[in-house]
Each structure stands twice: as C-alpha cells, then as structure tokens.
Design a protein around this motif. Structure first.
Motif, short mmCIF file in Angstrom:
data_model
loop_
_atom_site.label_atom_id
_atom_site.label_comp_id
_atom_site.label_asym_id
_atom_site.label_seq_id
_atom_site.Cartn_x
_atom_site.Cartn_y
_atom_site.Cartn_z
N PRO A 85 1.00 -1.56 -0.34
CA PRO A 85 0.07 -0.38 0.04
C PRO A 85 0.59 1.29 -0.12
CG PRO A 85 -0.55 -1.59 1.68
CD PRO A 85 0.95 -1.95 1.31
N THR A 86 0.66 2.28 -0.96
CA THR A 86 0.78 3.54 -0.71
C THR A 86 0.47 4.27 -0.06
OG1 THR A 86 2.27 3.39 -3.16
CG2 THR A 86 2.09 5.63 -2.19
N LEU A 87 0.81 5.22 0.72
CA LEU A 87 -0.48 6.41 1.96
C LEU A 87 0.45 7.60 1.74
CD1 LEU A 87 -0.28 4.50 5.38
CD2 LEU A 87 -1.37 3.46 3.37
N GLY A 88 -1.19 8.62 1.16
CA GLY A 88 -0.23 9.67 1.05
C GLY A 88 -0.24 10.33 2.13
N PRO A 89 0.21 11.65 2.42
CA PRO A 89 0.68 12.54 2.75
C PRO A 89 -0.25 12.65 4.38
CG PRO A 89 0.32 14.00 1.35
CD PRO A 89 0.48 12.69 0.77
N ALA A 90 0.16 13.00 5.74
CA ALA A 90 -0.82 12.77 6.49
C ALA A 90 -0.94 14.32 6.94
CB ALA A 90 0.12 11.54 7.80
N LYS A 91 -2.03 15.19 7.40
CA LYS A 91 -1.80 16.23 8.11
C LYS A 91 -1.56 16.51 8.45
CE LYS A 91 -5.87 19.02 9.35
NZ LYS A 91 -7.26 19.54 9.97
N GLY A 92 -0.53 17.97 8.55
CA GLY A 92 0.52 18.17 9.67
C GLY A 92 1.73 17.64 8.60
N THR A 93 2.33 16.80 7.93
CA THR A 93 2.79 16.37 7.52
C THR A 93 4.30 17.57 7.36
OG1 THR A 93 2.50 14.15 6.67
CG2 THR A 93 4.85 14.94 6.13
N ILE A 94 5.65 17.55 8.04
CA ILE A 94 6.06 18.56 7.56
C ILE A 94 7.20 18.38 5.95
CG2 ILE A 94 8.54 19.27 8.63
CD1 ILE A 94 8.04 18.51 11.50
N GLY A 95 7.51 17.16 5.99
CA GLY A 95 8.70 16.66 5.07
C GLY A 95 7.98 15.59 3.94
N VAL A 96 7.58 14.38 5.00
CA VAL A 96 7.50 13.12 3.92
C VAL A 96 6.13 13.05 2.82
CG1 VAL A 96 5.97 11.05 4.48
CG2 VAL A 96 7.93 12.29 6.26
N ALA A 120 17.59 23.41 -3.61
CA ALA A 120 16.86 24.29 -2.71
C ALA A 120 17.44 25.74 -1.16
CB ALA A 120 15.68 23.99 -2.07
N ASP A 121 16.90 27.11 -1.21
CA ASP A 121 16.87 27.66 -1.00
C ASP A 121 16.94 27.85 0.83
OD1 ASP A 121 18.27 29.96 0.43
OD2 ASP A 121 16.91 30.88 -0.20
N ASP A 122 17.23 26.49 1.75
CA ASP A 122 16.78 25.49 2.55
C ASP A 122 17.83 25.55 3.52
OD1 ASP A 122 15.63 24.24 4.90
OD2 ASP A 122 13.79 24.49 3.93
N PRO A 123 17.93 26.85 5.00
CA PRO A 123 18.70 26.19 5.55
C PRO A 123 19.49 24.59 5.65
CG PRO A 123 17.29 27.42 7.06
CD PRO A 123 16.92 27.04 4.97
N ASP A 124 17.68 24.34 6.21
CA ASP A 124 17.89 22.15 6.05
C ASP A 124 18.53 21.39 4.51
OD1 ASP A 124 18.03 20.19 8.41
OD2 ASP A 124 15.63 20.26 8.12
N ALA A 125 18.65 21.63 3.65
CA ALA A 125 18.82 21.23 2.12
C ALA A 125 20.56 21.26 2.56
CB ALA A 125 18.57 22.11 1.29
N PRO A 126 21.10 20.23 1.78
CA PRO A 126 20.38 19.43 0.66
C PRO A 126 20.28 18.20 1.72
CG PRO A 126 23.06 19.47 0.37
CD PRO A 126 22.57 19.96 1.26
N LEU A 127 20.68 18.17 2.61
CA LEU A 127 20.29 16.58 3.63
C LEU A 127 18.58 16.79 4.02
CD1 LEU A 127 23.79 15.50 4.45
CD2 LEU A 127 22.61 15.27 2.87
N TYR A 128 18.47 17.65 4.19
CA TYR A 128 17.35 17.96 4.89
C TYR A 128 17.72 16.81 6.50
CZ TYR A 128 15.18 20.26 1.10
OH TYR A 128 15.36 21.09 0.35
N THR A 129 18.29 16.91 7.05
CA THR A 129 18.94 16.14 8.35
C THR A 129 17.78 16.42 9.81
OG1 THR A 129 21.34 16.51 7.84
CG2 THR A 129 20.45 15.58 9.64
N ARG A 130 17.94 17.71 9.91
CA ARG A 130 16.36 17.75 10.85
C ARG A 130 15.12 16.93 10.69
NH1 ARG A 130 16.39 21.25 15.47
NH2 ARG A 130 14.19 21.57 15.74
N THR A 131 14.53 17.73 9.56
CA THR A 131 13.25 17.22 8.63
C THR A 131 13.30 15.88 8.91
OG1 THR A 131 13.89 19.40 7.51
CG2 THR A 131 11.66 17.49 7.23
N ARG A 132 14.26 15.04 8.32
CA ARG A 132 14.18 13.55 8.30
C ARG A 132 13.56 13.73 9.69
NH1 ARG A 132 17.15 10.60 3.96
NH2 ARG A 132 17.12 9.24 5.83
N ALA A 133 14.65 13.45 10.75
CA ALA A 133 14.68 12.97 12.17
C ALA A 133 12.57 13.56 12.52
CB ALA A 133 15.36 13.22 13.34
N GLU A 134 12.57 14.71 12.11
CA GLU A 134 10.93 15.17 12.75
C GLU A 134 10.14 14.29 11.92
OE1 GLU A 134 11.30 19.07 12.21
OE2 GLU A 134 12.36 19.75 13.85
N ASP A 135 10.31 13.77 11.01
CA ASP A 135 9.25 13.52 9.76
C ASP A 135 8.87 11.59 10.72
OD1 ASP A 135 8.73 15.86 8.28
OD2 ASP A 135 9.58 14.55 6.61
#
Length: 210
Positions: A2-13, A68-83
C-alpha cells in the motif's frame, strides 16, 4: 505494497509505503525504515512478522529539492528525523489507511532502521546529537523515546578532521555528531571493505564510529 498519502500536518514526508507481514496474526512490531540509494530489505523484514513503514523524505532525488534555498538542504537532516517522529504521532491515521493494521501495531516495539544517511537519521532518533545548520549550528537533540531500538547500516561516522574539507562544506550536518548521547540500544552494521573515500581517508573504520 500500500502507498499512503501524506498525513495532515506532515513536515516533509511526501508519501509513505507500508509492507505487511505475510501472516497477519496477533500484535505486530514494526521498524521505521529510512534509506538512501539502496535496495530495500522490506520484504525480508515483513516476512519475519514486522510491519515496515517507509517514508519518502525531502532529500529524495526525484523531488529536486536538494538545491533549494533552505538551511536544512541538501540533506534535510533535521526534517528527516522530525518526520519519523511525526509518523509515530500519526499512527492512528496510518492504521485507518490500512484496515488490516487497525489495533494490531505494537507501539511498545518500534525500531528505527536506516542505511547510509538513513543510518544518520536513525542515530538522531536514538539520541545522537549534532550541530544543526538550520539552527545556526546550535547543538540539538531529536531523540524520540518511543523508539526502543535501532539498526544503523553503513551510517556516517565522526566529523571534524575525519571528513574531507569538501564534505564539511557541502554537508555541514555531518560535521559534528555526538554519539556519546546515543543511549537507545542499537546494532551498528558496517562492511570492512566500505572505504567511503568520498567522505574520509579513515577507511572502513569510519562507518563503525557509532
């Protein structure tokens, strides 16, 4: 699968995949599997009775967000863990999307499993701290106590002078991991021929630092 869409409130998933055990019996443990550029062992894990939840993160090459112009790019380290933590917050929604799972997930048996950068994400959830570029280099903890164990496969090792200058410049999130704060039980897997010359001159032992 099964493939699920992003949940409400998702940060980066941007999507979730779930693989179910061949036999759905009793209460089921599950690992959060996060990976980068690797063939997934999800079928092997599910064949042993695990429910495997697989996020797609913002650093996925197909999304084109690494520049992207994002301080968490390119690895999105923080976002990955928060997700990963957000997935645990949204387990009720995930269960509803897969009716066979309703009331079946054992929330006391959650593991974080990751390969390469995924191993770094798993280490953060297990308690490793790092100097977060998205927070001005402040040392932060993203530990999630709901995760009871982890598997780090060929994850990055220590930073500082262990890394090539180019790696420090391109991936500052890898520069200063603190493994001394990683207290959740973990299995660290590394290959003695995995020399990781793109990152370091220390050879295979670098991947064994955690």
């Amino acid at each position: 699968m099964p493939t699920l869409g992003p949940a409400k409130g998702t940060i980066g998933v941007v999507g979730l995949g779930a693989r179910l055990p061949w036999r759905l019996e009793g209460i089921l443990p599950f690992p959060l599997w996060n990976r980068i550029l690797t063939r997934l062992p999800d079928a092997e894990l599910s064949s042993h009775g695990f429910v495997v939840i697989q996020p797609t993160f913002l650093d996925a090459t197909a999304l084109g967000l690494r520049e992207a112009d994002d301080p968490d790019a390119p690895l999105y380290t923080r976002t990955r863990a928060e997700d990963m933590s957000l997935i645990l917050d949204q387990l009720d929604l995930i269960e509803k999307a897969v009716p066979q799972l309703v009331g079946r997930l054992d929330r006391d048996k959650v593991a974080a499993v990751g390969h390469s950068l995924g191993g770094h994400t798993a280490a953060l959830l297990l308690g490793m701290q790092f100097e977060d570029p998205s927070q001005g280099g402040r040392k932060v903890s993203l530990v999630d106590r709901r995760i009871r164990a982890g598997v780090l496969m060929a994850g990055p090792g220590r930073g500082g002078d262990a890394l090539h200058d180019r790696v420090v410049r391109l991936y500052p999130a890898l520069n200063a991991p603190d493994f001394s704060t990683m207290r959740t039980p973990a299995l660290v897997v590394a290959g003695d021929k995995d020399l990781s010359t793109t990152f370091t001159d220390l050879g295979a032992s670098w991947r064994m630092d955690p």
